[in-house]
Enzyme design. Structure first.
Site, PDB file in Angstrom:
ATOM      1  N   TYR A   1      -7.622 -70.567   3.686  1.00  8.85           N
ATOM      2  CA  TYR A   1      -8.080 -71.523   4.694  1.00  8.85           C
ATOM      3  C   TYR A   1      -8.776 -72.715   4.038  1.00  8.85           C
ATOM      4  O   TYR A   1      -8.465 -73.881   4.320  1.00  8.85           O
ATOM      5  CB  TYR A   1      -9.019 -70.841   5.678  1.00  8.85           C
ATOM      6  CG  TYR A   1      -9.431 -71.734   6.829  1.00  8.85           C
ATOM      7  CD1 TYR A   1      -8.682 -71.785   7.992  1.00  8.85           C
ATOM      8  CD2 TYR A   1     -10.553 -72.541   6.752  1.00  8.85           C
ATOM      9  CE1 TYR A   1      -9.042 -72.616   9.051  1.00  8.85           C
ATOM     10  CE2 TYR A   1     -10.927 -73.376   7.796  1.00  8.85           C
ATOM     11  CZ  TYR A   1     -10.167 -73.402   8.940  1.00  8.85           C
ATOM     12  OH  TYR A   1     -10.532 -74.236   9.969  1.00  8.85           O
TER      13      TYR A   1
ATOM     14  N   SER B   1     -12.173 -79.399   7.511  1.00  3.86           N
ATOM     15  CA  SER B   1     -13.306 -78.492   7.701  1.00  3.86           C
ATOM     16  C   SER B   1     -14.217 -78.550   6.489  1.00  3.86           C
ATOM     17  O   SER B   1     -13.761 -78.839   5.368  1.00  3.86           O
ATOM     18  CB  SER B   1     -12.812 -77.055   7.890  1.00  3.86           C
ATOM     19  OG  SER B   1     -13.892 -76.138   7.874  1.00  3.86           O
TER      20      SER B   1
END
Length: 272
Positions: free
Chosen positions: A148, A138
């Site tokens: 994350y 990502s």
């Protein structure tokens, strides 16, 4: 005939990867928790492309289920040629405001699970001297965005290192680094992304189409769209203290947030 195992295959990028590989004539092994949705995807791909799709329901955070998927990847009698590590989830708040158990579960799914599954498939790929591992990362991994982002930074670095290790065996490794992508991921994580402009959104199939082109060209990274390519370049080369200060302006305790989308929380959900 190529066989592709895809985690998180019931929706979003996972289902788009299934469609992309089915269109190329590959057989599929679809992994996710929801058996009914997996079977629906398998039927639809079978009708449209004549694809043979094996459904393998599994909760990858369950040690027994994860072991079963790893065993399927390691089966030399039914070889898997391409592994797509796509399964993941995000959390709606910055790290200090989430339960530690939720942070640990997210870290396990984004780091430990792809590590385990990749380790299971590699001996067969190395022996056959062909195949690929595709890891969905990502743009959040380029920024200081909590657990994350740290996990996605790990998967990108892991992919780049693994690519070097596997190159002598003809095995390709690709890190897919998408930006904001229209999937169910945001809704499942309870994230409000309503304030994001229309121009920032990517369609899942566009991300997958770019990834398959980059995989064929043996590129190390796949980033869809000039906007995100420029964004990634800037994030990699700007001073880290500057980037951290800019990101800190968007991170607040849940009670202090104004109405509207939290850009950091949205970044965490950009890849599913």
């Amino acid at each position: 005939m190529t066989t592709v195992l895809i985690t998180g295959a019931s929706a979003g990028l996972g289902a788009a990867f299934a469609r992309g590989f089915a269109a190329k004539g590959a057989d599929l092994i679809l992994v996710a928790r929801d058996k009914d949705r997996l079977e629906t995807v398998a039927r639809e791909l079978g009708r449209e492309f004549g694809t043979v799709a094996e459904v393998l329901p599994a909760d990858l955070l369950d040690p027994g289920d994860c072991a079963a998927v790893a065993e399927r990847l390691a089966d030399r009698t039914r070889p898997v040629d391409i592994l797509v590590n796509n399964a993941g989830f995000g959390l709606p708040a910055p790290f200090p405001y989430n339960p530690a158990e939720d942070e640990e579960r997210m870290l396990d799914l984004l780091v430990k699970v792809p590590l385990r599954l990749t380790h299971a498939v590699l001996p067969g790929l190395r022996e056959r001297r062909r195949g690929a591992v595709v890891n969905v990362s990502s743009v959040a991994g380029l920024l200081p965005t909590g657990t994350y982002g740290a996990a996605k930074a790990w998967i990108t670095a892991f992919s780049e290192s693994l690519r070097v290790d596997m190159a002598p065996y003809g095995v390709r490794v690709l890190a897919v680094v998408p930006g904001f992508t229209r999937t169910e991921f945001q809704e499942r994580a309870g994230m409000d992304v309503s304030a994001l402009r229309e121009a920032v959104w990517l369609e899942p199939q566009a991300v997958v189409d770019q990834a398959l082109r980059d995989l064929a060209l043996r590129r190390p990274l796949s980033i869809t769209g000039r906007r995100y390519q420029a964004y990634a370049l800037a994030a990699r080369h700007l001073p880290r203290t500057f980037v951290a200060r800019r990101m800190a302006r968007t991170r607040r305790a849940p009670a202090d947030r104004p109405d509207g989308a939290d850009a950091v929380a949205a970044a965490r959900c950009a890849d599913r």
